[in-house]
Design a protein around this motif. Structure first.
Motif, PDB file in Angstrom:
ATOM      1  N   PHE A  45      10.928   1.053  12.421  1.00 27.54           N
ATOM      2  CA  PHE A  45      10.505   1.022  11.022  1.00 27.54           C
ATOM      3  C   PHE A  45      10.151   2.779   9.772  1.00 27.54           C
ATOM      4  N   PRO A  46      11.767   2.990  10.032  1.00 27.11           N
ATOM      5  CA  PRO A  46      12.379   3.899   9.398  1.00 27.11           C
ATOM      6  C   PRO A  46      12.082   4.927   8.063  1.00 27.11           C
ATOM      7  N   ASN A  47      11.014   3.992   7.512  1.00 24.11           N
ATOM      8  CA  ASN A  47      10.899   4.373   5.884  1.00 24.11           C
ATOM      9  C   ASN A  47       8.520   4.596   6.226  1.00 24.11           C
ATOM     10  N   ALA A  48       9.187   4.186   7.426  1.00 23.51           N
ATOM     11  CA  ALA A  48       7.141   4.396   7.869  1.00 23.51           C
ATOM     12  C   ALA A  48       6.852   5.618   7.659  1.00 23.51           C
ATOM     13  N   ILE A  49       5.629   6.378   7.299  1.00 22.30           N
ATOM     14  CA  ILE A  49       4.812   6.982   7.077  1.00 22.30           C
ATOM     15  C   ILE A  49       4.176   7.541   7.896  1.00 22.30           C
ATOM     16  N   PRO A  50       4.120   9.331   8.318  1.00 23.61           N
ATOM     17  CA  PRO A  50       3.791   9.494   9.685  1.00 23.61           C
ATOM     18  C   PRO A  50       2.282   9.762   8.486  1.00 23.61           C
ATOM     19  N   THR A  51       1.225   9.575   8.550  1.00 22.37           N
ATOM     20  CA  THR A  51      -0.321   9.485   7.605  1.00 22.37           C
ATOM     21  C   THR A  51      -1.208   9.766   8.707  1.00 22.37           C
ATOM     22  N   GLY A  52      -1.393  10.270   9.944  1.00 25.81           N
ATOM     23  CA  GLY A  52      -2.261   9.789  10.998  1.00 25.81           C
ATOM     24  C   GLY A  52      -1.511  10.065  12.196  1.00 25.81           C
ATOM     25  N   LEU A  53      -0.758  10.441  12.601  1.00 26.01           N
ATOM     26  CA  LEU A  53      -0.100  10.522  13.517  1.00 26.01           C
ATOM     27  C   LEU A  53      -1.489  11.347  15.050  1.00 26.01           C
ATOM     28  N   LYS A  54      -1.648  12.069  14.450  1.00 22.55           N
ATOM     29  CA  LYS A  54      -2.649  12.794  15.767  1.00 22.55           C
ATOM     30  C   LYS A  54      -3.897  11.877  16.063  1.00 22.55           C
ATOM     31  N   HIS A  55      -4.497  10.139  15.316  1.00 21.31           N
ATOM     32  CA  HIS A  55      -4.968   9.178  16.283  1.00 21.31           C
ATOM     33  C   HIS A  55      -4.096   7.960  15.919  1.00 21.31           C
ATOM     34  N   GLY A  56      -2.741   8.011  16.161  1.00 18.61           N
ATOM     35  CA  GLY A  56      -1.614   6.977  16.326  1.00 18.61           C
ATOM     36  C   GLY A  56      -1.455   6.841  15.122  1.00 18.61           C
ATOM     37  N   THR A  57      -1.737   7.141  14.016  1.00 20.10           N
ATOM     38  CA  THR A  57      -1.281   6.001  12.778  1.00 20.10           C
ATOM     39  C   THR A  57       0.007   5.785  12.055  1.00 20.10           C
ATOM     40  N   VAL A  58       0.767   5.498  11.839  1.00 17.75           N
ATOM     41  CA  VAL A  58       1.860   5.302  10.899  1.00 17.75           C
ATOM     42  C   VAL A  58       1.589   4.427   9.813  1.00 17.75           C
ATOM     43  N   THR A  59       1.518   4.376   8.858  1.00 16.12           N
ATOM     44  CA  THR A  59       1.344   2.999   7.900  1.00 16.12           C
ATOM     45  C   THR A  59       3.179   3.201   7.417  1.00 16.12           C
ATOM     46  N   ILE A  60       3.145   1.993   7.052  1.00 17.64           N
ATOM     47  CA  ILE A  60       4.278   1.186   6.748  1.00 17.64           C
ATOM     48  C   ILE A  60       4.589   0.262   5.980  1.00 17.64           C
ATOM     49  N   PRO A  61       5.245   0.960   4.428  1.00 13.96           N
ATOM     50  CA  PRO A  61       5.405   0.107   3.207  1.00 13.96           C
ATOM     51  C   PRO A  61       6.254  -1.029   3.811  1.00 13.96           C
ATOM     52  N   LEU A  62       6.160  -2.141   3.433  1.00 15.72           N
ATOM     53  CA  LEU A  62       6.518  -3.687   2.772  1.00 15.72           C
ATOM     54  C   LEU A  62       7.259  -4.366   1.827  1.00 15.72           C
ATOM     55  N   ARG A  63       7.573  -4.802   0.999  1.00 17.48           N
ATOM     56  CA  ARG A  63       7.497  -5.396  -0.168  1.00 17.48           C
ATOM     57  C   ARG A  63       6.507  -4.526  -1.002  1.00 17.48           C
ATOM     58  N   ASP A  64       5.463  -5.585  -1.238  1.00 15.29           N
ATOM     59  CA  ASP A  64       4.506  -4.670  -2.478  1.00 15.29           C
ATOM     60  C   ASP A  64       3.426  -4.467  -1.395  1.00 15.29           C
ATOM     61  N   TRP A  65       3.725  -4.340  -0.005  1.00 17.23           N
ATOM     62  CA  TRP A  65       2.039  -3.668   0.494  1.00 17.23           C
ATOM     63  C   TRP A  65       2.461  -2.648   1.014  1.00 17.23           C
ATOM     64  N   GLN A  66       0.899  -2.145   1.508  1.00 18.28           N
ATOM     65  CA  GLN A  66       0.955  -1.464   2.676  1.00 18.28           C
ATOM     66  C   GLN A  66       0.171  -1.660   4.303  1.00 18.28           C
ATOM     67  N   TYR A  67       0.962  -1.648   5.124  1.00 26.85           N
ATOM     68  CA  TYR A  67       0.493  -1.685   6.523  1.00 26.85           C
ATOM     69  C   TYR A  67       0.138  -0.458   7.373  1.00 26.85           C
ATOM     70  N   GLU A  68      -1.186  -0.304   7.826  1.00 27.67           N
ATOM     71  CA  GLU A  68      -1.841   0.894   8.751  1.00 27.67           C
ATOM     72  C   GLU A  68      -1.251   0.480  10.495  1.00 27.67           C
ATOM     73  N   VAL A  69       0.096   1.074  11.154  1.00 27.09           N
ATOM     74  CA  VAL A  69      -0.664   0.555  12.144  1.00 27.09           C
ATOM     75  C   VAL A  69      -1.167   1.433  12.693  1.00 27.09           C
ATOM     76  N   THR A  70      -1.737   1.344  14.215  1.00 32.87           N
ATOM     77  CA  THR A  70      -2.138   2.328  15.200  1.00 32.87           C
ATOM     78  C   THR A  70      -1.753   1.814  16.796  1.00 32.87           C
ATOM     79  N   THR A  71      -1.818   2.945  17.014  1.00 31.38           N
ATOM     80  CA  THR A  71      -1.682   2.983  18.750  1.00 31.38           C
ATOM     81  C   THR A  71      -2.291   2.403  19.563  1.00 31.38           C
ATOM     82  N   PHE A  72      -2.632   1.652  20.196  1.00 31.21           N
ATOM     83  CA  PHE A  72      -4.224   1.355  20.919  1.00 31.21           C
ATOM     84  C   PHE A  72      -4.863   2.553  21.761  1.00 31.21           C
ATOM     85  N   ARG A  73      -5.744   3.073  21.455  1.00 30.37           N
ATOM     86  CA  ARG A  73      -6.386   4.177  21.694  1.00 30.37           C
ATOM     87  C   ARG A  73      -8.263   4.248  22.242  1.00 30.37           C
TER      88      ARG A  73
END
Length: 433
Positions: free
Chosen positions: A63-91
């Motif tokens: 997801f090239p448009n994703a925002i690295p909002t919390g890489l230390k904790h494995g979290t990126v934010t993906i804007p898609l259409r009118d929404w934003q989704y937090e995607v976090t690596t299992f930890r």
């Protein structure tokens, strides 16, 4: 409770797209947490969190448009259409030596291991793209039983992040859950841990409780647990939090009827016996915004102004109060009073609930800007007087008489009255009064 766990339409559709794209790239991906809980309860899903085996770098590549909002904790934010989704690596997480955040985060490949670190069983469920529920801790069973229970050892969960004790109260009140006996006992025993939590986080939880579905139940649970006695900065709130035990005419059970959150806070503060200044100190301790504190201070100020007025002077008191504290505050106070006036302690407010909106509508001017004359007009008629505090006082006097209907909001009439008052003032000065 629904058997089919699907996230469709609106935000759900975008979430499904993200989960499927991750799965197609060979990664495990699941809807997790509150969105699963709310979907099972048939409630509207407002936020969607996604957990995945993909490392943050792999998510960013997909997801090239994703925002690295919390890489230390494995979290990126993906804007898609009118929404934003937090995607976090299992930890998995290490010890929480400060009682607020883990000392170390380790990425893992197992969704059940990721769910194990979560707070309550109802928040520790996951759903894959195929709709299959992953529920290793009995969250669905607890939802059906309306039971709120910690994942694993509650003492450990609260020791990891003491804010979870306030979250426990919030979830119990919002969803009507019965507190699991062991979890509730550990929440009360662990209350001193709240001293490690930033006051901004405490206010965030309290704000959600007061704005929630059952703020009265939240206050009862807070009073029972005495959690607010242990905050990092002392709040100086009475132990009973304003609850009138055994009093059927207590207005706090009606809090949920008040549509305005700030009005709910004002009613709660008033029931605790906090005036404008005491409430302001509590707001400062909670690190609220200046606008929030000002709104509470104004609402309680108007409340005190009206409460002390005789019934015969109700209209005058209402209008002068509206001028002093503002129309927005007046309408907020009406929201408070509409619920509280049904109880004996606030019965005096009924006359304002009935007539206040009409009295506001009848005011031909509510602010100095709405007056038909300006300060420059008054100065021009003042025959050489220099501007000073007298000018503001005279304009406020004109505004009050206009709002009360004692003067028409017309330029010539207002100027004529201003000249009369100025002449009277000059006469008193000559006479040494």
């Amino acid at each position: 409770m629904t058997d089919s766990i699907r996230f469709e339409g609106g935000m759900g559709e975008g979430g499904m797209e993200i989960v499927r794209r991750l799965a197609e790239a060979g990664h495990a991906a699941y809807f997790v947490g509150g969105c699963v809980r709310d979907a099972l309860l048939g409630r509207a899903v407002k936020d969607i969190d996604i957990a995945t085996s993909a490392k943050p770098e792999a998510v960013l590549e997909l997801f090239p448009n994703a925002i690295p909002t919390g890489l230390k904790h494995g979290t990126v934010t993906i804007p898609l259409r009118d929404w934003q989704y937090e995607v976090t690596t299992f930890r998995a997480e290490s010890e929480y030596s400060d009682g607020r955040r883990p000392d170390e985060v380790v990425f893992i490949d197992d969704v059940e291991g990721d769910l194990e670190r979560r707070d309550f069983t109802v928040n520790a469920m996951a759903v894959g793209a195929d709709g299959r529920l992953v529920d290793p801790f009995g969250g669905r069973r607890d939802l059906a039983a309306k039971m709120l229970r910690a994942v694993g050892d509650p003492a450990e969960r609260f020791g990891e992040d003491a804010l979870r004790m306030l979250r426990f109260v919030r979830f119990a009140a919002e969803y009507g859950f019965a507190p699991d006996e062991r979890t509730w006992a550990e929440a009360k025993a662990g209350a001193p841990g709240l001293a490690a939590i930033a006051m901004e986080r405490v206010f965030g939880e309290l704000s959600r409780m007061i704005a929630g579905a059952d703020p009265y139940r939240a206050l009862r649970l807070l009073a029972e647990s005495e959690l607010l006695r242990w905050t990092k900065e002392r709040l100086r709130l009475p132990r009973e939090l304003g609850l009138a035990a055994g009093v059927s005419d207590d207005p706090l059970p009606r809090l949920a009827r008040v549509p305005d959150e700030l009005a709910r806070w004002a009613l709660w503060f008033d029931r605790m016996g906090l005036g404008p200044e005491e409430a302001d100190r509590a707001c400062k301790a909670l690190r609220t915004s200046g606008a929030f504190a000002d709104a509470i201070r104004r609402t309680l100020g108007l409340h005190a102004h009206l409460r002390g007025a005789p019934e015969a002077a109700a209209r005058r008191s209402w209008i002068t109060g509206a001028l002093r504290y503002g129309e927005e505050t007046s309408r907020r106070w009406l929201a408070l009073a509409a619920a509280a006036a049904e109880t004996e302690p606030y019965g005096w407010a009924a006359r304002y609930v009935d007539s206040g909106p009409l009295w506001l509508a009848e005011m031909s001017a509510r602010t100095l800007k709405e007056l038909a004359i300006s300060g420059a007009d008054v100065l021009a008629a003042a025959e050489g007087r220099k501007a000073g505090p007298w000018l503001q006082a005279l304009l406020q006097r004109l505004l009050e008489h206009t709002a009360l209907g004692e003067l028409p909001n017309e330029r010539e009439a207002l100027l004529a009255q201003a000249r009369v008052w100025l002449a009277e003032s000059d006469g008193r000065k000559r006479d040494g009064i």
